[in-house]
Design a protein around this motif. Structure first.
Motif, PDB file in Angstrom:
ATOM      1  N   ASN A 124       0.807  -1.213   0.000  1.00 17.33           N
ATOM      2  CA  ASN A 124       0.000   0.000   0.000  1.00 17.33           C
ATOM      3  C   ASN A 124       0.845   1.270   0.000  1.00 17.33           C
ATOM      4  OD1 ASN A 124      -2.572   1.492   0.357  1.00 17.33           O
ATOM      5  ND2 ASN A 124      -1.735   1.977   2.366  1.00 17.33           N
ATOM      6  N   ALA A 125       2.093   1.166  -0.384  1.00 15.20           N
ATOM      7  CA  ALA A 125       2.968   2.343  -0.357  1.00 15.20           C
ATOM      8  C   ALA A 125       2.542   3.352  -1.416  1.00 15.20           C
ATOM      9  CB  ALA A 125       4.411   1.915  -0.596  1.00 15.20           C
ATOM     10  N   GLY A 126       2.540   4.621  -1.037  1.00 10.19           N
ATOM     11  CA  GLY A 126       2.172   5.673  -1.968  1.00 10.19           C
ATOM     12  C   GLY A 126       3.130   6.844  -1.887  1.00 10.19           C
ATOM     13  N   TYR A 127       2.960   7.790  -2.770  1.00  7.72           N
ATOM     14  CA  TYR A 127       3.847   8.952  -2.776  1.00  7.72           C
ATOM     15  C   TYR A 127       3.128  10.134  -3.410  1.00  7.72           C
ATOM     16  CZ  TYR A 127       4.674   7.273  -7.590  1.00  7.72           C
ATOM     17  OH  TYR A 127       4.516   6.832  -8.885  1.00  7.72           O
ATOM     18  N   LEU A 128       3.513  11.321  -2.982  1.00  3.45           N
ATOM     19  CA  LEU A 128       3.008  12.565  -3.552  1.00  3.45           C
ATOM     20  C   LEU A 128       4.168  13.413  -4.028  1.00  3.45           C
ATOM     21  CD1 LEU A 128       0.191  13.535  -1.028  1.00  3.45           C
ATOM     22  CD2 LEU A 128      -0.108  12.740  -3.360  1.00  3.45           C
ATOM     23  N   GLU A 129       5.199  12.766  -4.517  1.00  2.00           N
ATOM     24  CA  GLU A 129       6.378  13.514  -4.955  1.00  2.00           C
ATOM     25  C   GLU A 129       6.013  14.511  -6.054  1.00  2.00           C
ATOM     26  OE1 GLU A 129       9.123  13.214  -3.265  1.00  2.00           O
ATOM     27  OE2 GLU A 129       8.121  11.669  -2.090  1.00  2.00           O
ATOM     28  N   GLY A 130       6.686  15.638  -6.022  1.00  2.13           N
ATOM     29  CA  GLY A 130       6.518  16.635  -7.076  1.00  2.13           C
ATOM     30  C   GLY A 130       5.381  17.605  -6.852  1.00  2.13           C
ATOM     31  N   ARG A 131       4.551  17.370  -5.814  1.00  2.00           N
ATOM     32  CA  ARG A 131       3.409  18.253  -5.611  1.00  2.00           C
ATOM     33  C   ARG A 131       3.827  19.638  -5.141  1.00  2.00           C
ATOM     34  NH1 ARG A 131      -0.633  16.318  -8.584  1.00  2.00           N
ATOM     35  NH2 ARG A 131      -1.283  14.241  -7.977  1.00  2.00           N
ATOM     36  N   ASP A 132       5.088  19.771  -4.693  1.00  2.22           N
ATOM     37  CA  ASP A 132       5.531  21.089  -4.253  1.00  2.22           C
ATOM     38  C   ASP A 132       6.211  21.871  -5.376  1.00  2.22           C
ATOM     39  OD1 ASP A 132       7.570  19.284  -4.321  1.00  2.22           O
ATOM     40  OD2 ASP A 132       8.485  19.881  -2.422  1.00  2.22           O
TER      41      ASP A 132
END
Length: 286
Positions: free
Chosen positions: A124-132
């Motif tokens: 269930n690993a997730g990421y929000l990379e790049g949203r900044d």
């Protein structure tokens, strides 16, 4: 619970949830990025408080599993572990960093030593990379390679390494469940025109699920890719403007957890290998 499950040393089969805590809460970075402040989640029902990973962990604990919560820092899962124990379940927390092969190997060595070989693995690993990144820097040409590396580790290399840790024992046992918690980026590009270059490794995750299905189904291992096609109700999401405008568009993580448990209990004569979950106001992604 399948009568064929061998109990671990605690007398229960083992379910491992990789990414058991919400990415909004893991270190607070994503919440601060989106909202500029921390958020109080005390008004959320306990089953929903830690989003999908926490709901899955609670569901399997309620069904009699010894649950292993993996997270980058043990403190991130302390409240979830306490909630599971208050509900009468049993669990342990193991630190695991998906960008490190050594960390993954050490985590699963500990799991095998202290709990036993997993009967269920939910990735269930997730990421929000790049949203900044500012809007003018969302094109692929502006994205730093290190952000892509993180996305690739989490969506592609990480599940490959974890599969190597758990699938041999499942194959030898002749049963097991290996499930991916994925999103609609694995099915298509995006409705947005820019800013999504870091999410195409999700397609690789889906492809890995398909490969593992071909290789391990005949050995009794149920592999499935679960596409969660929408916003998941959790502290960071509930506070977003689009969620407040249309609360019916949010997916209840407790119901997502029930879908994962349903997959695990399916008869092997009729396995589902891909499941898409979409809230009723939305049009399913393709």
């Amino acid at each position: 619970m399948s009568p064929n499950h061998e109990a671990n040393r605690n007398g229960k089969p083992v379910a491992v949830v990789v990414g058991a805590t919400s990415k909004w809460q893991s270190d607070g970075r994503n919440t601060l990025l989106a909202h500029g402040r921390t958020l109080d989640d005390s008004d959320l029902p306990v089953g929903m408080r830690w989003s999908v990973g926490g709901a899955i962990a609670q569901k399997f604990a309620q069904e009699g599993f010894f649950v292993v919560l993996t997270t980058r820092q043990e403190a991130n899962a302390a409240a979830l572990a306490e909630a599971i124990r208050e509900q009468g379940g049993e669990c342990m927390t193991v630190e695991l960093d998906l960008v490190s092969q050594d960390s993954i190997a050490a985590a699963f060595a500990r799991i095998r030593r202290e709990a036993g070989d997993p009967h269920v693995l939910v990735y269930n690993a997730g990421y929000l990379e790049g949203r900044d990144l500012p809007p003018e820097k969302e094109l692929l040409e502006h994205i730093p390679v290190e952000l892509f590396d993180t996305a690739q580790h989490i969506a592609s290399r990480g599940p490959f390494l974890i599969a190597k840790e758990v699938l041999p024992a499942m194959r030898k046992r002749g049963e097991g469940s290996f499930f991916f918690s994925n999103n609609n980026k694995s099915l298509r590009g995006t409705k947005r025109k820019t800013g999504e270059s870091l999410y195409y490794p999700r397609v690789t995750m889906r492809a890995l699920a398909q490969v593992l299905t071909e290789e391990y189904s005949e050995h009794g291992v149920h592999v499935a890719n679960v596409v969660i096609d929408g916003l998941i109700d959790s502290p960071g999401v509930r506070a977003l403007p689009q969620a407040q405008r249309n609360p019916d568009s949010l997916i209840n993580p407790v119901k997502i957890a029930e879908a994962f448990y349903y997959l695990h209990t399916q008869d092997r004569s009729c396995w589902t290998h891909e499941l898409q979950l979409t809230p009723f106001p939305n049009k399913p992604s393709h």
